[in-house]
Design a protein around this motif. Structure first.
Motif, PDB file in Angstrom:
ATOM      1  N   THR A   1       0.585  -1.099  -0.071  1.00  0.00           N
ATOM      2  CA  THR A   1      -0.146  -0.230  -0.057  1.00  0.00           C
ATOM      3  C   THR A   1       1.066   0.734   0.070  1.00  0.00           C
ATOM      4  O   THR A   1       1.488   1.622   0.909  1.00  0.00           O
ATOM      5  N   SER A   2       0.911   1.703  -1.217  1.00  0.00           N
ATOM      6  CA  SER A   2       2.143   3.139  -1.420  1.00  0.00           C
ATOM      7  C   SER A   2       1.329   4.713  -0.476  1.00  0.00           C
ATOM      8  O   SER A   2       2.355   5.124  -0.243  1.00  0.00           O
ATOM      9  N   ASP A   3      -0.292   4.727  -1.155  1.00  0.00           N
ATOM     10  CA  ASP A   3      -0.394   5.815  -0.417  1.00  0.00           C
ATOM     11  C   ASP A   3      -0.831   5.731   1.336  1.00  0.00           C
ATOM     12  O   ASP A   3      -0.918   5.002   2.088  1.00  0.00           O
ATOM     13  N   HIS A   4      -0.158   6.415   1.493  1.00  0.00           N
ATOM     14  CA  HIS A   4       0.846   6.929   3.198  1.00  0.00           C
ATOM     15  C   HIS A   4      -1.102   6.785   4.035  1.00  0.00           C
ATOM     16  O   HIS A   4      -1.218   6.066   4.337  1.00  0.00           O
ATOM     17  N   ARG A   5      -1.939   7.884   3.136  1.00  0.00           N
ATOM     18  CA  ARG A   5      -3.525   7.850   4.087  1.00  0.00           C
ATOM     19  C   ARG A   5      -4.100   6.358   4.308  1.00  0.00           C
ATOM     20  O   ARG A   5      -4.597   4.998   5.050  1.00  0.00           O
ATOM     21  N   ALA A   6      -3.669   5.173   3.244  1.00  0.00           N
ATOM     22  CA  ALA A   6      -4.610   4.100   3.031  1.00  0.00           C
ATOM     23  C   ALA A   6      -3.603   3.131   3.467  1.00  0.00           C
ATOM     24  O   ALA A   6      -4.270   2.172   4.459  1.00  0.00           O
ATOM     25  N   HIS A   7      -2.812   3.522   3.662  1.00  0.00           N
ATOM     26  CA  HIS A   7      -1.103   2.130   4.600  1.00  0.00           C
ATOM     27  C   HIS A   7      -1.505   2.462   5.874  1.00  0.00           C
ATOM     28  O   HIS A   7      -1.779   2.239   7.016  1.00  0.00           O
ATOM     29  N   MET A   8      -2.357   3.904   6.534  1.00  0.00           N
ATOM     30  CA  MET A   8      -2.570   4.231   7.970  1.00  0.00           C
ATOM     31  C   MET A   8      -3.850   3.281   8.412  1.00  0.00           C
ATOM     32  O   MET A   8      -4.046   3.307   9.294  1.00  0.00           O
ATOM     33  N   SER A   9      -3.739   1.769   6.787  1.00  0.00           N
ATOM     34  CA  SER A   9      -5.260   1.796   7.306  1.00  0.00           C
ATOM     35  C   SER A   9      -4.872   0.029   7.485  1.00  0.00           C
ATOM     36  O   SER A   9      -4.940  -0.666   8.410  1.00  0.00           O
ATOM     37  N   THR A  10      -3.800  -0.319   6.346  1.00  0.00           N
ATOM     38  CA  THR A  10      -3.700  -1.686   6.088  1.00  0.00           C
ATOM     39  C   THR A  10      -2.731  -2.173   7.267  1.00  0.00           C
ATOM     40  O   THR A  10      -2.740  -3.633   6.911  1.00  0.00           O
ATOM     41  N   ARG A  11      -2.430  -1.607   7.226  1.00  0.00           N
ATOM     42  CA  ARG A  11      -0.700  -1.449   8.694  1.00  0.00           C
ATOM     43  C   ARG A  11      -1.058  -2.145   9.551  1.00  0.00           C
ATOM     44  O   ARG A  11      -0.025  -2.573   9.832  1.00  0.00           O
ATOM     45  N   ASN A  12      -2.292  -2.306  10.068  1.00  0.00           N
ATOM     46  CA  ASN A  12      -2.829  -1.764  11.590  1.00  0.00           C
ATOM     47  C   ASN A  12      -2.680  -3.555  11.365  1.00  0.00           C
ATOM     48  O   ASN A  12      -2.983  -4.443  10.539  1.00  0.00           O
ATOM     49  N   THR A  13      -2.159  -3.774  12.901  1.00  0.00           N
ATOM     50  CA  THR A  13      -1.965  -5.354  12.803  1.00  0.00           C
ATOM     51  C   THR A  13      -3.038  -6.641  12.815  1.00  0.00           C
ATOM     52  O   THR A  13      -2.756  -7.128  12.784  1.00  0.00           O
ATOM     53  N   VAL A  14      -4.256  -5.764  12.387  1.00  0.00           N
ATOM     54  CA  VAL A  14      -5.176  -7.244  12.224  1.00  0.00           C
ATOM     55  C   VAL A  14      -5.363  -7.202  10.853  1.00  0.00           C
ATOM     56  O   VAL A  14      -5.975  -8.690  10.269  1.00  0.00           O
ATOM     57  N   CYS A  15      -5.100  -5.952  10.440  1.00  0.00           N
ATOM     58  CA  CYS A  15      -5.021  -6.612   9.331  1.00  0.00           C
ATOM     59  C   CYS A  15      -3.871  -6.998   8.353  1.00  0.00           C
ATOM     60  O   CYS A  15      -3.829  -7.619   7.436  1.00  0.00           O
ATOM     61  N   CYS A  16      -2.890  -7.123   9.233  1.00  0.00           N
ATOM     62  CA  CYS A  16      -2.179  -7.186   8.856  1.00  0.00           C
ATOM     63  C   CYS A  16      -2.005  -9.048   8.948  1.00  0.00           C
ATOM     64  O   CYS A  16      -1.639 -10.069   8.211  1.00  0.00           O
ATOM     65  N   MET A  17      -2.597  -9.092  10.319  1.00  0.00           N
ATOM     66  CA  MET A  17      -3.330 -10.880  10.623  1.00  0.00           C
ATOM     67  C   MET A  17      -4.086 -11.027   9.177  1.00  0.00           C
ATOM     68  O   MET A  17      -3.971 -12.323   9.059  1.00  0.00           O
ATOM     69  N   GLY A  18      -4.938 -10.561   9.127  1.00  0.00           N
ATOM     70  CA  GLY A  18      -5.770 -11.460   7.991  1.00  0.00           C
ATOM     71  C   GLY A  18      -5.102 -11.349   7.058  1.00  0.00           C
ATOM     72  O   GLY A  18      -5.486 -12.946   5.858  1.00  0.00           O
ATOM     73  N   GLN A  19      -3.969 -11.003   6.217  1.00  0.00           N
ATOM     74  CA  GLN A  19      -3.319 -11.262   4.959  1.00  0.00           C
ATOM     75  C   GLN A  19      -2.518 -11.670   4.828  1.00  0.00           C
ATOM     76  O   GLN A  19      -2.657 -12.998   4.109  1.00  0.00           O
ATOM     77  N   GLY A  20      -1.611 -12.239   6.300  1.00  0.00           N
ATOM     78  CA  GLY A  20      -1.709 -12.824   5.916  1.00  0.00           C
ATOM     79  C   GLY A  20      -2.631 -15.003   6.310  1.00  0.00           C
ATOM     80  O   GLY A  20      -1.773 -15.420   5.407  1.00  0.00           O
ATOM     81  N   GLN A  21      -2.670 -14.642   6.913  1.00  0.00           N
ATOM     82  CA  GLN A  21      -4.161 -16.059   6.455  1.00  0.00           C
ATOM     83  C   GLN A  21      -4.962 -16.566   5.208  1.00  0.00           C
ATOM     84  O   GLN A  21      -4.264 -17.264   4.706  1.00  0.00           O
ATOM     85  N   ALA A  22      -4.659 -14.789   4.503  1.00  0.00           N
ATOM     86  CA  ALA A  22      -4.991 -15.181   3.114  1.00  0.00           C
ATOM     87  C   ALA A  22      -3.938 -16.147   1.987  1.00  0.00           C
ATOM     88  O   ALA A  22      -3.920 -16.737   1.357  1.00  0.00           O
ATOM     89  N   ALA A  23      -2.509 -15.441   2.621  1.00  0.00           N
ATOM     90  CA  ALA A  23      -1.176 -15.083   1.666  1.00  0.00           C
ATOM     91  C   ALA A  23      -0.580 -16.690   2.224  1.00  0.00           C
ATOM     92  O   ALA A  23      -0.843 -17.809   0.963  1.00  0.00           O
ATOM     93  N   GLY A  24      -1.168 -17.388   3.319  1.00  0.00           N
ATOM     94  CA  GLY A  24      -0.553 -18.963   3.812  1.00  0.00           C
ATOM     95  C   GLY A  24      -1.497 -19.516   3.417  1.00  0.00           C
ATOM     96  O   GLY A  24      -1.215 -20.742   2.746  1.00  0.00           O
ATOM     97  N   THR A  25      -2.552 -19.661   3.085  1.00  0.00           N
ATOM     98  CA  THR A  25      -3.677 -20.602   2.610  1.00  0.00           C
ATOM     99  C   THR A  25      -3.326 -20.499   1.284  1.00  0.00           C
ATOM    100  O   THR A  25      -3.919 -21.488   0.503  1.00  0.00           O
TER     101      THR A  25
END
Ligand SMILES: Cc1cc2nc3c(=O)[nH]c(=O)nc-3n(C[C@H](O)[C@H](O)[C@H](O)COP(=O)(O)OP(=O)(O)OC[C@H]3O[C@@H](n4cnc5c(N)ncnc54)[C@H](O)[C@@H]3O)c2cc1C
Length: 497
Positions: free
Chosen positions: A440-464
């Protein structure tokens, strides 16, 4: 004067001396220098040392995950639970990453329902992230999803954790899932074959090894694996670095009473503290003009959460690195500067905040925490509009509803947006996913996608997805979305549509 490492003109002689000194130190066998000394040469034109070629032992896996932090733990669990032989590579001796070192609480498993009257309360992140909370609840390691009673236009629930129990619980879960846990192991290189990533090079006290896998996931926060593999990246340096203090010997009731007498708290959540329900686990409020003035000088922000009586986490001291966050020497200066700031922060609490007169620094992070290292280019880049307009995509892998700039920036109508699968697929590489703060390059969007629980959800998708690709012997772009979606739903991931 020549130093021991200055090979100078008399190259052969000095090299012999150097190898001898290594032998005498008993280090020869470990670094492989003596054995390889015939091949080792000095580059006469640059005066640099040419490393000898070396045959590395190879280990083979279906899925290799770089970084056992916020996203990486979940990615490895998802891959292993979906049948993949999985390795998790982590430079530190424990799992958890920034969750255990930098953050205030896990933001946020729910949509922002309270700030939007009439909107239904919905838990939008479930799956493995929730499994971790369930395990923590059993050992008294979390406040639970503590509903915000004040400040709920910023966050809806506060899920505070005991950082040490988080490390233990996640490592136990990985062990139970059969993940090969390679902690104390640094990822130092990649083996590429055209657009396909074949392997990763790792180093530990067991030596250098090559890790071959069918699919790879970069959860290293800095995007080390992607960069080694030749992915396109930028280094925006658009945030401050930070180290967070856990402060002990605090009279929490005294602190809260002081806030009440001083205008009251602007953030409050009640949850489990020291084993008892309905106790304050998060609070924040004005600590007076003098405190604020001094705090500003050291970049201190204190959004207080806790799961134990007499203990506060995390008091953060921020510092914008003047050079590059990838430069060792710039970061060394920053590490020292922030440690000075941390000592000062404790002094300020002792001086200005009733209840903290005898507080001390009980824990800090082993290194500076970063909010963004490398930004890795993926097939899709989530935009600011995607986030605040609450857009969903045909290839959503999760929903998320928190924004760190709230209440100024919130997801439309207290809803959620989707993270598309493409946002995790590293551009130009066939079998590599990126997760966590590096997308996520846009700083404002990154202020959401970088948060912990979002990172965890991304991890589950990538792992699967990585496990499915390994099973089907296909690339990340060939994986049928319907298969991924079916598996994520089976594993309790929530989808909006
Ligand atoms: C100071 C600070 C405060 C924050 N506050 C909050 C908050 O209150 N709430 C919230 O929800 N979010 C917060 N965030 C954001 C959130 O914590 C992070 O964005 C998120 O945890 C990042 O997860 P990640 O998996 O990308 O990286 P990390 O969790 O940092 O994991 C990366 C892992 O990779 C390992 N690694 C790196 N390089 C290598 C290598 N070469 N070889 C082997 N291992 C390697 C690291 O040691 C680490 O364990 C905060 C972030 C910071 C920095």
């Amino acid at each position: 004067m020549a130093t021991e490492f200055d090979f100078g003109k008399d190259t052969a002689m000095k090299r012999r001396d150097f190898n001898k000194s290594i032998l005498m130190l008993g280090l020869g066998a470990q670094v492989g220098l003596v054995k390889e000394s015939k091949a080792a040469t000095l580059n006469q034109s640059t005066n640099g040392y040419l490393e000898p070629a070396q045959e590395l032992p190879v280990r083979k896996f279906d899925v290799a995950v770089a970084g056992a932090g916020t996203a990486g733990v979940v990615a490895a669990l998802a891959a292993a639970r979906n049948g993949a032989k999985t390795i998790l590579i982590e430079r530190k001796g424990y799992t958890g990453g920034t969750v255990t070192e930098g953050g205030t609480a896990l933001h946020s498993f729910y949509n922002l329902w309270k700030a939007f009257p009439g909107v239904k309360k919905t838990q939008v992140v479930r799956g493995i992230a929730q499994d971790i909370i369930d395990r923590l609840l059993k050992v008294g390691g979390t406040s639970g999803h503590a509903e915000m009673s004040k400040g709920y236009d910023y966050d809806s629930v506060c899920t505070a954790i005991d950082t040490e129990l988080y490390k233990l619980v996640t490592m136990e879960m990985l062990d139970e899932a059969g993940v090969f846990i390679a902690v104390n192991t640094l990822l130092t290189g990649a083996i590429s074959d055209g657009s396909r990533l074949r392997g990763a090079i790792i180093e530990s006290r067991s030596g250098r090894e090559a890790i071959y896998a069918k699919s790879f996931i970069d959860c290293s926060a800095y995007g080390d694996l992607a960069a080694f593999a030749g992915a396109d990246y930028k280094v925006p340096n658009d945030y401050s670095c930070c180290n967070s203090i856990g402060m002990a010997n605090v009279d929490l009731d005294g602190y809260v009473a002081y806030l009440k007498s001083n205008g009251g708290a602007n953030q409050v959540a009640h949850g489990i503290r020291s084993g008892e329900n309905d106790r304050i686990v998060r609070f924040n409020g004005g600590l007076g003009r003098d405190f604020r003035k001094e705090a500003r000088k050291i970049g201190m922000s204190s959004m207080i959460t806790t799961v134990h009586d007499n203990y506060l986490m995390f008091v953060k001291c921020n510092f914008k690195v003047p050079g590059s966050v990838l430069n060792r020497d710039d970061m060394a200066k920053a590490e020292l500067e922030v440690r000075k700031r941390q000592a000062r922060a404790v002094e300020l609490f002792r001086k200005y905040v009733p209840g903290c007169e005898k507080a001390f620094m009980a824990r800090t992070s082993p290194t500076l925490n970063i909010r963004r290292g490398r930004l890795i280019t993926c097939d899709y880049d989530i935009s600011h509009e995607d986030v605040i307009q609450g857009r969903h995509f045909d290839d959503d892998i999760m929903a998320y509803g928190f924004h760190d700039n709230a209440p100024r920036l919130q997801i439309k109508d207290g809803g959620t947006y989707g993270i598309p699968y493409r946002a995790l697929v590293v551009a130009g590489i066939d079998n590599l996913y990126a997760c966590g703060m590096m997308i996520t390059s846009d700083h404002r969007a990154h202020m959401s996608t970088r948060n912990t629980v979002c990172c965890m959800g991304q991890g589950q998708a990538a792992g699967t997805a990585a496990a499915l690709c390994a099973k089907k012997n296909c690339t990340s772009r060939e994986l049928p979305y319907a298969d991924l979606r079916k598996n994520l739903e089976k594993d309790n991931v929530y989808f909006e549509a």
